[in-house]
Each structure stands twice: as structure tokens, then as C-alpha cells.
Write a protein that holds these residues in place. Structure first.
Motif, PDB file in Angstrom:
ATOM      1  N   GLU A 149      28.698  40.570  46.012  1.00 25.23           N
ATOM      2  CA  GLU A 149      29.650  39.614  45.451  1.00 25.23           C
ATOM      3  C   GLU A 149      30.889  39.448  46.312  1.00 25.23           C
ATOM      4  OE1 GLU A 149      31.346  36.852  43.552  1.00 25.23           O
ATOM      5  OE2 GLU A 149      29.525  37.583  42.590  1.00 25.23           O
ATOM      6  N   SER A 150      31.507  40.537  46.773  1.00 29.20           N
ATOM      7  CA  SER A 150      32.767  40.440  47.509  1.00 29.20           C
ATOM      8  C   SER A 150      32.602  39.788  48.876  1.00 29.20           C
ATOM      9  CB  SER A 150      33.387  41.825  47.673  1.00 29.20           C
ATOM     10  OG  SER A 150      32.554  42.648  48.464  1.00 29.20           O
ATOM     11  N   ARG A 269      37.921  37.974  45.914  1.00 27.75           N
ATOM     12  CA  ARG A 269      37.061  38.709  46.859  1.00 27.75           C
ATOM     13  C   ARG A 269      37.861  39.210  48.055  1.00 27.75           C
ATOM     14  NH1 ARG A 269      33.788  33.869  46.055  1.00 27.75           N
ATOM     15  NH2 ARG A 269      32.271  34.230  44.405  1.00 27.75           N
ATOM     16  N   HIS A 272      39.864  42.154  47.001  1.00 26.81           N
ATOM     17  CA  HIS A 272      39.015  43.330  46.846  1.00 26.81           C
ATOM     18  C   HIS A 272      38.697  43.957  48.201  1.00 26.81           C
ATOM     19  CE1 HIS A 272      35.807  45.942  45.494  1.00 26.81           C
ATOM     20  NE2 HIS A 272      34.985  45.357  46.349  1.00 26.81           N
ATOM     21  N   LEU A 314      34.530  43.501  40.014  1.00 21.13           N
ATOM     22  CA  LEU A 314      34.830  44.110  41.308  1.00 21.13           C
ATOM     23  C   LEU A 314      35.691  45.371  41.169  1.00 21.13           C
ATOM     24  CD1 LEU A 314      35.527  40.922  43.453  1.00 21.13           C
ATOM     25  CD2 LEU A 314      33.497  42.363  43.474  1.00 21.13           C
TER      26      LEU A 314
END
Length: 918
Positions: A149-150, A269, A272, A314
């Protein structure tokens, strides 16, 4: 000292490590792209584990028609997939229920980022894997770097392709082992051309788009960096756990500012990744301003919710703040949370708008002082639809009535000004036109005030500015007046609209706080779990207008509906708190896994209910369900539901703990009673039994010759011992009946003198060595009581007096009337009762501490107290003025004083008979 604290193991990490020990191990075979050999390597590793004797099963593996992969798959046991029908097509998915039923030690699950077919338990396959891990099953799985995802926006920037199927970073980070599968780009392209990755029709398109050498190298670097970061994280955790000295970076915190913008996901993102690189905490802040909140439609609200949920997935902390000054609120949160870096997006609006409204970035940088500001360039991306949808707040319907009323006020001012035109100056007329503008702004808001202002300007220009009856302006000064009109309407109308929205927001929050306060106040004094459940479902159901149900575990640990609220039922109640089988299955899954599921979630979204687990300190207390139907849930409702669920979990846990404490107290009391019973009975029964046995043995001895007097003494010993045993057993039986609630009174008319005489006769030879005196007042009224039980009270009191009086002493039995009661007392000639024991002698198995300890179980006075209180009387003890102890009790006199029955008894006695019946 600070260095020592930095080396100390993190408690959260220790808890996570303990949690990992109770779940299955996850091994991820990570690759830079499809075709690098992840599935093949996973199957080879599975064969090695199978050779070691491990029970291996294939949950789902996709061969993509590759012959080598197919050969390895043939020799492994497989679990048949589940067949699903979707839009007229028959599709297959991994059967998670079959895997859980078979429970292999290791299961293979290919393509971790896969999206399941509609109708499956979970929307995403990584959620299936999470359930298998929680069940204690080890999992081998495969994943490409572009599905993390990130890294989603980074991959899109490299390849130009946005990957829709992603896996949250927290899930990959909890993997016990990550194995990087890597081959050179040339070998991967050759495999692609040989048809070992895609079918021939897709090869050329893949080579032109995704599988370009530059893309592959960039993805390989991402995969290598991600794996290296994981190795570095494992090493740091190992050093911290074993307190190995090393360079420990100072703790920091990264904050990202999110909004309803479609670019906020990219900022999350980026933040993160920055926090991960800095080894810092990560939090996401959403500033809820009235000027932005209310105009937002459903799409914007859904986007905000998805952004917050992405930050939570996250591993970020969510902070929501309400305020008008965005920069001030951001910096306030940053300083309160000890933030060292703030991530914001680069503005995408025009310079003219920035010149008019000011630059948020410039203001933040100028006022940030010691906080680093990271400005991230964002790019447009196609939005995905979220499975979790929220509804927009009900907006007032557009109405032209305020506009019409504003125009009527303008017409009234126009008529008044026209009639007094000879007496009013133009300035006075202009001021009169300000009134409808202000009233429209205050009363109805921005839009009616704008239209009223425009109508006022036109009317003033047409009728009162030369040249008259035209819209032409000959004096430039009137243009300034017109501008003032419009500015006033804009400022006052806009500000009033903002205040109205702030009032609406305040009322909504006040309602939320009040409902939570009312609920917490109602359940604060309730400890019964059933009443807590009923209060909870009724309160929440009324507040949100939906059917609700609360499910709690039964005695067997099975989840069952405890309380149900039906909005359509009478007074909002349902007769039978039950759930359909399908909804019950979803609730059972939530109970087993401790996760939210059902409608508006990504787990079992086909259910009609949204089920929320009630957890307290990671312990499940129950499951709360809300019937969603086709309605959508607002963010306020969602936040309230989680707050209510937290309160309900605490209340249910408190009720359970209270019940457990009560059971423990009963168990302790029962244990004490058992111990005292054994200690007392063992002595009180053993002594008379030994006397009976000895006397019987002497009488049965044929060789011994006893005189008649000795034989009589032996027989009296047997009789006295038997009577003593009878009283002990009787007291024990009476105590058992009283403790079990089986004591029932057989009410009849009783004469106190008869009760005393019967009690003396029952004592028999026990009192023959004592001087009994009775002092019974004449003409005592008859009583409505249980004669037998009152006789038992007197027998126990006489027996107690005999035990503590020396032989030949005087024992006095008295009975007098004192107002509405008859007082009966027994006085002995013993040493009296110590003051510290006066209130305790009526407790079970308690005996006063005296110089001479008499035999007994300590139950007699306790039984007397229970019988007297059952007659609504009182019992007490005191020391007599001349020595000895006095135990007295009262029995209430009937309302008519027993006179009617006394006269009937006297009249019948004159005929030679007595009738003591009603």
C-alpha cells in the motif's frame, strides 16, 4: 539513564511478540514483478517442509498454465476451492472454512493481494490469511512489491500504471519471514517472451508498458530497499530485546495533514515512508472546519473516511480537530503531540487564489519554528470506490420563500421611501435599504441576502438616483453606495451562514455528548448484565433510529442474543431477541476474530447488520449489531457507535466481574460453612455416638453382671446421647432449609403458655437438675404464628441456657406483652456473654468465648434468629443485672389483639370443649 531507557524493550513490541507466539507464522515470498519465480520457490519450500513430516496443504495456488509450477503442485495435497456464482458466471475461490476444518500445519496461499469474488467472507485475500494465522495455521504466500500500500503511488510514478489491489503495510510487517525472489531483468524479459509469464496475446503489450527494463530495475530497487528495511528493523528489534549497545536514533513523530482532497492518499503514503525511514511514529490529522465540512457531499465525506482508514491501516494515529484556523490548529496539534516533521501537499490552485486567500504552505513554514515542513508534489490519480460508505448530513431543502420574503421587505422599503421621497434625503433612503439586507442575512443566510441586496440596489437606482426611472447612474458616488450594499450583504450573509453552521455543528456534538452522558449515567448503577444489555440496545436504537441487538456469551461460551431493540415494535421493544442464521454466523465470526464485520465493511459485507466487537483490554465481552439495510451511516453515527460500544463493553465487563465476585464470595462462604460444619459436626456427633456405642457394648456384655441401677444409667446415657444427636441433626436440617429458602411458616392461632409448656416437656430430663421458673403475664393474647417453630425456638433457648448454667441453677422463662408485641425471654444463671460477642452469637457456628466452653455446633441461636425474623419479630441478647445471660425475642400481636378468638375460646371452654380454629 536515557540511553538505558532507549535500550529497554518496548512493551508494545513485547505484547506483539506474545501475540505472535499464539498465532501462525507468516512467510512472504516477495518479488519485484510477476514471473520472477515466487510461486515456484514457495512450492519448493513446501515440498521441503512436507519431507520433514509437516502437514502441508494447498489453499490456493495459481499456476498460470506454467508446466514447471504445475508439476510441483501435483505432488502436494490440495483443499478443494469454493464454487461461487457471480453475474451468471461460475467462479472459484479459496475455501477458508474447509481449511479451518482440516487445520493443516502449513497452508499455501498464492497472490496475497487478490480481491475475492463477491459473496466471499472477506473482500480481500490478505484478510483470509489473517484469519488463518489467528487460528494458529502457518501460511506461505506470494506478493509483488507493487501491491504494498505505501508504495502504490511510487509504483504508479515509475510505471504509469495504478495498481488497484494492495495489501496494508501493517500486514506485511507482521510477517515472520520475508524472502526476496529476484532475477536479472534480462532473464525476466526472456521468460516473458518464452510465454512463461503471460499468454502469447499479452506478451507484447506487457513488454511495451510494464515490463520495460527501466521499470523492472526500479521495481527491483524498491523490493531490495523494502527487504533491507525489514532486515534492519529485525536487527534493531533484536538489539533492543537483548540490550545490545548501538546507535539509537532519537524518537520523533511525523504528522500528515489530510483533507477531502483526492491527493491526500499520496501524502499519507509519503508520510508513512518518511516515518519508517526516520524510525518515528506517524499520525494523521484532519481539521474539521465548518467552512469545509458542511458543503462536502457524500463523495467528499467518503474520501475523508477512506483517507483516515488508510492512515490507520498504515499504523498511524488518527487525530480529528474542529476549528476555523487551519494553520493554528495544525501547529497546536504538532506541539501537543511532539511532532518533529509535518507533511503537506503542494498547492495546486492558481496564484490568483493564493494571492486572495493566502498560501497555507507559506503560513505553516513561517510559523513552524522548530518543526520541519515537507511539501510533497501530488499527482492526479483515479479514485477507487470504498466498501465503507458514509452518508452526508441532511441538508435543508432549497426554498424560494426566504428570497420572496426578502423581496417583499425590499418592496415595502421602496414604497415607504417613495411616499416620503420629499422628506427623505438619498442617504436616509440608502440606509433604509440596508435593513432588509441585514434581516435576510441574519434570518435566512447568504443566498437570500445576496438577492435582496441586488434587488435593493436596482430599486434604489431606478427610483431614487438621477436620472429617475432608468438604470443609468449619473453620479459616480452612487456606485460606491451600491458597492457598499453588496459588500455588506456578502460579509454579513457569509458570516451569518458560518455562525449558523457552527451552531448546527455545536448542537450535533452537544447531542452526541448528551446521549453518551445519559447512557453512561443510566448504566453506572446497573450491575445486572441483562439490564445493561437492554438499556444499551434501547438507548442506541432510539438515538440512531435503527434496529439493534447485543449478543453475549452464554454458560457454554456460545454467542446468543441477549437484548434486541426494534424501532417498529411496540415502545421500541421486541419479544424475542433472535437473529437469522446468516446474521448469527457473521456475529460468531466477529466474536471469534475480534474484528468489525458485516454491512459497510470489507468483511462479509452481504450481511444486513454491522457487527462491532465489544472489547476491554483485548478481551471480548460481546458483539453489538446494527441493522443497516440500505441506509448509510454518517461519520457522527459511526463515531458514536464506537464510543457506545466502548461504554457497553466496560459496563458488561463490570457486570461480569461483579457476578464473578459474588460467586467467589458465595464459594468462599460455602467453603467456610463446610469447614465449620465438618469441625463442629465431627465433634458433636462423635461424642454421643461414642457414648451410645460404649453403653450398648456394656449392655451386650454377657459376662458382666450389672445391677438394675447401673443398667438404668446406661440406658439413660443412650437416650440422652440419642436426644443430643437428634437436636444436632435437627439443627443441621433446619439450617439447610433456611439457607435454601425452603422454610415455610404454617400459620395458626397459638397460645404462648401452651408453647412454653410444650417446650419444657420436649426438654424432658435435660432440665431435671435445674430449677425452672415461668413468669407469664395473665391474659396474654393469642398469636398468629407457626406454633411448632416457636416451640423449636424455645427448645433451643432452653438448651442453650442449660449448657451455660451450673447444675441446680435457676432458669427463668418469661412472657409479657409490650405494646403490639409479645416478648418471650429465657434467662440462665451462667457467667454471661462477653460484650465483644454480644452481636455475633446469632451467626452460624459462632460460640461465645467463655471460661467454660459448652458443647454445641453454634447453630441453635442462628436458627432462632431466622425463625423469629420469618415471623417479623426481633431477637437479641443481654446480660442480666444479677448475672447470667438473657435471650429474648418478640412476636407481633394480631391487629385485633386476639380478643375475638380469646372470647370464643372462653365460651367453648364453658361447654367443656376448646376450639382454637378460626
Amino acid at each position: 539513564m536515557p540511553k538505558e531507557e532507549e535500550r529497554r524493550p518496548d512493551p508494545q513490541e513485547l505484547l506483539q511478540r506474545i501475540h505472535r507466539e499464539n498465532r501462525g507464522r507468516l512467510t512472504v515470498f516477495l518479488g519485484a514483478a510477476a514471473g520472477v519465480g515466487k510461486t515456484y520457490t514457495m512450492l519448493e519450500a513446501a515440498h521441503s517442509r512436507l519431507a520433514e513430516g509437516v502437514q502441508v496443504a494447498v489453499g490456493w495456488v495459481e499456476t498460470h498454465d506454467r508446466a514447471e509450477t504445475g508439476k510441483l503442485l501435483e505432488r502436494l495435497p490440495r483443499i478443494a476451492p469454493k464454487v461461487l456464482e457471480y453475474r451468471g458466471r461460475i467462479l472459484t475461490e479459496m475455501d477458508i472454512d474447509a481449511i479451518l476444518a482440516q487445520r493443516p500445519a502449513l497452508v499455501l496461499v498464492d497472490e496475497l493481494a487478490h480481491t475475492n469474488v463477491e459473496g466471499s467472507r472477506h473482500i480481500r485475500r490478505f484478510q483470509d490469511v489473517g484469519e488463518l494465522l489467528n487460528a494458529g495455521i502457518d501460511v506461505y504466500t506470494t506478493l509483488n512489491i507493487q501491491h504494498i500500500e505505501s508504495l502504490n503511488d511510487v509504483v504508479a510514478q515509475i510505471t504509469g500504471i495504478i495498481v488497484r489491489e494492495t495489501v496494508p503495510d501493517f500486514f506485511v510487517e507482521q510477517a515472520d519471514s520475508i524472502q526476496l525472489i529476484d532475477i536479472p531483468p534480462e532473464d525476466l524479459i526472456k521468460r516473458l517472451k518464452d510465454g512463461k509469464v503471460y499468454i502469447s496475446g499479452q506478451v507484447q503489450q506487457a513488454l511495451k508498458s510494464f515490463f520495460r527494463p527501466g521499470n523492472i530495475n526500479a521495481l527491483r530497487e524498491l523490493a531490495l530497499r523494502f527487504t533491507a528495511g525489514r532486515v534492519d528493523q529485525d536487527m534493531a528489534e533484536y538489539m533492543r530485546l537483548h540490550r545490545i549497545n548501538g546507535p539509537w536514533p532519537a524518537a520523533g513523530r511525523v504528522m500528515v495533514c489530510i483533507s477531502a482532497s483526492p491527493f491526500s492518499a499520496q501524502l499519507i503514503r509519503a508520510a508513512h515512508r518518511l516515518a519508517k525511514g526516520l524510525r518515528a511514529d506517524f499520525l494523521a490529522v484532519y481539521i474539521d472546519t465548518p467552512s469545509r465540512r458542511f458543503p462536502m457531499g457524500e463523495k467528499e465525506q467518503d474520501r475523508v473516511w477512506r483517507n483516515l482508514r488508510l492512515a490507520e491501516e498504515l499504523g498511524g494515529k488518527i487525530v480529528t480537530v474542529a476549528g476555523n484556523n487551519i494553520v493554528g490548529e495544525i501547529l497546536t496539534v504538532a506541539r501537543n503531540e511532539n511532532v518533529t516533521a509535518v507533511v503537506i501537499g503542494k498547492p495546486r490552485h492558481s496564484r490568483w487564489r493564493e494571492f486572495w486567500q493566502g498560501s497555507l504552505v507559506d503560513k505553516l513554514i513561517r510559523r513552524s519554528e522548530g518543526i520541519n515542513i515537507y511539501v510533497i508534489q501530488s499527482k492526479a490519480e483515479t479514485e477507487a470506490h470504498s466498501a465503507i460508505s458514509t452518508a452526508q448530513p441532511d441538508a435543508p431543502a432549497a426554498s424560494w420563500r426566504p428570497v420572496a420574503e426578502g423581496l417583499l421587505m425590499t418592496a415595502a422599503v421602496t414604497m415607504l421611501s417613495w411616499l416620503g421621497r420629499e422628506h427623505f434625503d438619498p442617504v436616509n433612503t440608502a440606509l433604509l435599504y440596508v435593513l432588509p439586507i441585514l434581516f435576510s442575512a441574519v434570518r435566512w443566510g447568504r443566498r437570500p441576502s445576496y438577492i435582496t441586496a441586488l434587488a435593493s440596489v436596482l430599486a434604489f437606482n431606478f427610483l431614487f438616483t438621477p436620472p429617475l426611472l432608468t438604470f443609468t447612474v449619473s453620479d459616480v458616488r452612487y456606485l460606491l453606495s451600491f458597492s457598499i450594499f453588496l459588500v455588506i450583504s456578502f460579509v454579513v450573509g457569509g458570516r451569518t451562514e458560518t455562525l449558523r453552521k457552527e451552531v448546527r455543528l455545536t448542537r450535533q456534538r452537544e447531542t452526541s455528548v448528551r446521549t453518551l452522558y445519559d447512557f453512561s449515567r443510566q448504566i453506572a448503577a446497573i450491575i445486572d448484565v441483562t439490564r445493561i444489555a437492554q438499556t444499551f440496545v434501547r438507548h442506541v436504537g432510539v438515538a440512531i433510529g435503527r434496529n439493534t441487538v447485543l449478543l453475549l456469551p452464554d454458560d457454554k461460551g456460545q454467542l446468543a442474543a441477549e437484548a434486541h431493540y426494534d424501532v417498529s415494535g411496540p415502545a421500541g421493544q421486541a419479544a424475542q431477541p433472535a437473529l437469522p442464521a446468516a446474521e448469527q454466523a457473521v456475529a460468531n465470526w466477529v466474536w471469534a476474530n475480534g474484528q468489525v464485520a458485516g454491512r459497510s465493511t470489507e468483511t462479509l459485507p452481504g450481511a444486513e447488520f454491522l457487527f462491532v466487537p465489544l472489547t476491554v483490554d483485548r478481551r471480548m465481552a460481546g458483539v453489538f449489531g446494527i441493522e443497516m439495510g440500505q441506509q448509510k451511516m454518517t461519520q457522527e453515527e459511526r463515531q458514536l457507535i464506537y464510543a457506545w460500544a466502548g461504554l457497553a463493553a466496560i459496563a458488561v465487563e463490570r457486570g461480569n466481574l461483579t457476578e464473578a465476585a459474588r460467586q467467589a464470595a458465595l464459594l468462599k462462604e460455602s467453603e467456610q460453612l463446610r469447614t465449620a460444619l465438618f469441625n463442629s459436626v465431627s465433634h458433636e456427633l462423635r461424642t454421643p455416638l461414642a457414648a451410645i456405642s460404649a453403653a450398648a457394648a456394656a449392655l451386650l456384655d454377657t459376662e458382666a453382671h450389672y445391677s438394675a441401677e447401673i443398667r438404668r444409667e446406661l440406658l439413660e446415657t443412650v437416650k440422652d446421647s440419642a436426644n443430643r444427636m437428634e437436636r444436632v441433626v435437627g439443627n443441621l436440617l433446619d439450617t439447610a432449609r433456611i439457607e435454601s429458602g425452603m422454610l415455610e411458616l404454617k400459620i395458626d392461632w397459638c397460645d404462648v403458655e401452651d408453647i412454653v409448656g410444650t417446650a419444657i416437656r420436649r426438654m424432658g430430663e435435660t432440665t431435671q437438675n435445674y430449677l425452672l421458673r415461668t413468669r407469664i403475664s395473665p391474659e396474654l393474647p393469642l398469636l398468629r404464628a407457626d406454633c411448632v417453630l416457636l416451640e423449636h425456638v424455645l427448645v433451643n433457648l432452653l438448651d442453650n441456657a442449660v449448657k451455660y448454667s451450673p447444675p441446680g441453677a435457676e432458669i427463668i422463662i418469661a412472657a409479657v406483652q409490650s405494646g403490639p408485641e409479645i416478648v418471650v425471654s429465657v434467662q440462665d444463671s451462667g457467667s454471661g456473654i462477653p460484650e465483644q460477642d454480644m452481636e455475633k452469637i446469632f451467626e452460624k457456628f459462632y460460640r461465645a468465648r467463655q471460661a467454660v466452653q459448652a458443647a454445641g455446633t453454634g447453630l441453635g441461636l442462628s436458627i432462632c434468629k431466622s425463625i423469629v425474623e420469618a415471623h417479623r419479630g426481633r431477637i437479641w441478647a443481654r446480660n442480666g443485672p444479677g448475672g447470667g445471660a438473657v435471650v429474648a425475642f418478640t412476636v407481633p400481636v394480631p391487629e385485633d389483639g386476639g380478643k375475638t378468638l380469646v372470647k370464643e375460646a372462653e365460651w367453648n371452654d364453658g361447654k367443656g370443649t376448646q376450639n382454637f380454629s378460626d
